[in-house]
Every structure is written in structure tokens, then in C-alpha cells.
Design a protein around this motif. Structure first.
Motif, short mmCIF file in Angstrom:
data_model
loop_
_atom_site.label_atom_id
_atom_site.label_comp_id
_atom_site.label_asym_id
_atom_site.label_seq_id
_atom_site.Cartn_x
_atom_site.Cartn_y
_atom_site.Cartn_z
N LEU A 18 0.80 -1.23 0.00
CA LEU A 18 0.00 0.00 0.00
C LEU A 18 0.83 1.28 0.00
O LEU A 18 0.27 2.36 -0.12
N ALA A 54 -10.50 3.56 -2.68
CA ALA A 54 -11.61 3.81 -1.76
C ALA A 54 -12.62 4.76 -2.40
O ALA A 54 -13.82 4.65 -2.15
N THR A 115 -9.71 -6.54 5.05
CA THR A 115 -9.49 -5.35 4.23
C THR A 115 -8.56 -4.42 5.00
O THR A 115 -8.78 -4.18 6.19
N ARG A 117 -6.14 -0.68 5.02
CA ARG A 117 -5.81 0.61 4.42
C ARG A 117 -4.82 1.31 5.31
O ARG A 117 -4.80 1.10 6.53
N ASP A 127 -3.76 6.64 1.44
CA ASP A 127 -4.81 5.90 2.13
C ASP A 127 -6.04 5.69 1.25
O ASP A 127 -7.01 5.11 1.70
N ASN A 128 -5.99 6.13 0.00
CA ASN A 128 -7.13 5.87 -0.88
C ASN A 128 -7.08 4.46 -1.46
O ASN A 128 -8.01 4.03 -2.09
N LEU A 130 -7.10 0.37 -0.91
CA LEU A 130 -7.46 -0.67 0.04
C LEU A 130 -7.00 -2.01 -0.51
O LEU A 130 -7.13 -2.27 -1.71
#
Length: 182
Positions: A18, A54, A115, A117, A127-128, A130
Motif C-alpha cells: 500500500l 476507496a 481489508t 488501508r 490511504d485511498n 485498500l
């Protein structure tokens, strides 16, 4: 990612997926993780990893809850359609770095979806993304056992091959046999 078929990913592995330097879709797809842009056409099997933005959920283009699996629902009558979610924060580098949501199958007690993030501390906008991971812990146990057997068999073969090479080499290094007495 073969590890995703055998176990849950670690915080380090999740952060590396991520992290902003790896958020390029083409780079991640080449790494074996695909981006979801709509509801999956069939229920994802154990070991599946997906990424999605997200923002796609906010625009109602798809709902991660409509993945074809039946998840345990909340028992509150007013919210009977909501999936029961366990939420936790995971630490990485000595601080809370990941937000995780765990759901459990209503049909198979060993099947789960997690899930993840990144938690935004204002230092990046990553953080957009996931990460969604499906895992049947019973299947994962069997897969990891088969993998361990395979690795063990390969190590044993290598060890035996090494022993036979050593024995052959030792035979060649022996001093020549003494000449028979005359």
C-alpha cells in the motif's frame, strides 16, 4: 502473491503493497495483485488479493460486500443487512499504521476476508488504496503443509546429493592402495 494462499500477510508486507512508491496500478498488476473496478463476477477464492481505490466505493460504482460470499450479519434488527465487521489498528514501525476490517463467512467458519488501508498521518495521500485478502484458514493450512513437504523433500534431495558428492570426492582423495607385496 503465493504467500497469500498460505497465510495472512504481515503488517510489513501490507505496508509495502500500500506504500506510495508502489501505488502505480501497472506495477502492482505485474506483481500479481489486480485492481477491482467493479463487483467481482464470481466469489473470490481463498488466497485472492485485490486492490481498489476507496473513492470507487464512495461513488457507488461497487460495494466490496457484494463479492458473492455470505458474511455473518449484525444481529441488531434495525441493521440486519449490515455485515458484522471486526475493526482493528495494526502497528508498523512502532506506531498505528494500518486500519483493518475482518469479516467472517456465514457458511464456512474457516473462511474470512480482511481489508486493509493505510492510516493517513498527513504525510502522504496513499490511504485511498485498500487491500482485500480472502483466506480459508483450513485450505491455507493444507497448502502450507504441502509447500513445507515440498521444501523438505527438496532439501532432503539436496542434502543427499551433497552427501553422495562428498562420498565420491572422498573416494577420489584416498591415497592410492599400497602395492601388493612381492
Amino acid at each position: 502473491c503465493e504467500l497469500a494462499k498460505m497465510r495472512w500477510l504481515t503488517s510489513d508486507e501490507i505496508v509495502s503493497i500500500l506504500a506510495p512508491e508502489s501505488s502505480d496500478e501497472s506495477q502492482l498488476v505485474r506483481g500479481g495483485i489486480s485492481f477491482l473496478k467493479s463487483d467481482p463476477s464470481s466469489p473470490p477464492p481463498s488466497g485472492s488479493l485485490f486492490l481498489f481505490h476507496a473513492g470507487a466505493m464512495e461513488k457507488d460504482s461497487f460495494d466490496i460486500g457484494r463479492d458473492g460470499h455470505y458474511w455473518i450479519r449484525k444481529t441488531d434488527a434495525s441493521e440486519e443487512e449490515e455485515i458484522l465487521e471486526d475493526r482493528v489498528r495494526l502497528r508498523h514501525g512502532g506506531r498505528d499504521r494500518l486500519s483493518a476490517c475482518y469479516v467472517h463467512s456465514a457458511k464456512q467458519s474457516t473462511f474470512h476476508r480482511r481489508t486493509y488501508r493505510l492510516i493517513d498521518y498527513g504525510e502522504d495521500k496513499s490511504d485511498n488504496l485498500l487491500l482485500v485478502h480472502y483466506l480459508d484458514t483450513f485450505v491455507a493450512y493444507k497448502v502450507s503443509a504441502v509447500f513445507a513437504d515440498h521444501v523438505s523433500a527438496a532439501a532432503t534431495k539436496e542434502r543427499l546429493r551433497g552427501e553422495s558428492i562428498d562420498a565420491t570426492a572422498a573416494g577420489k582423495k584416498k591415497s592410492p592402495a599400497a602395492a601388493p607385496p612381492q
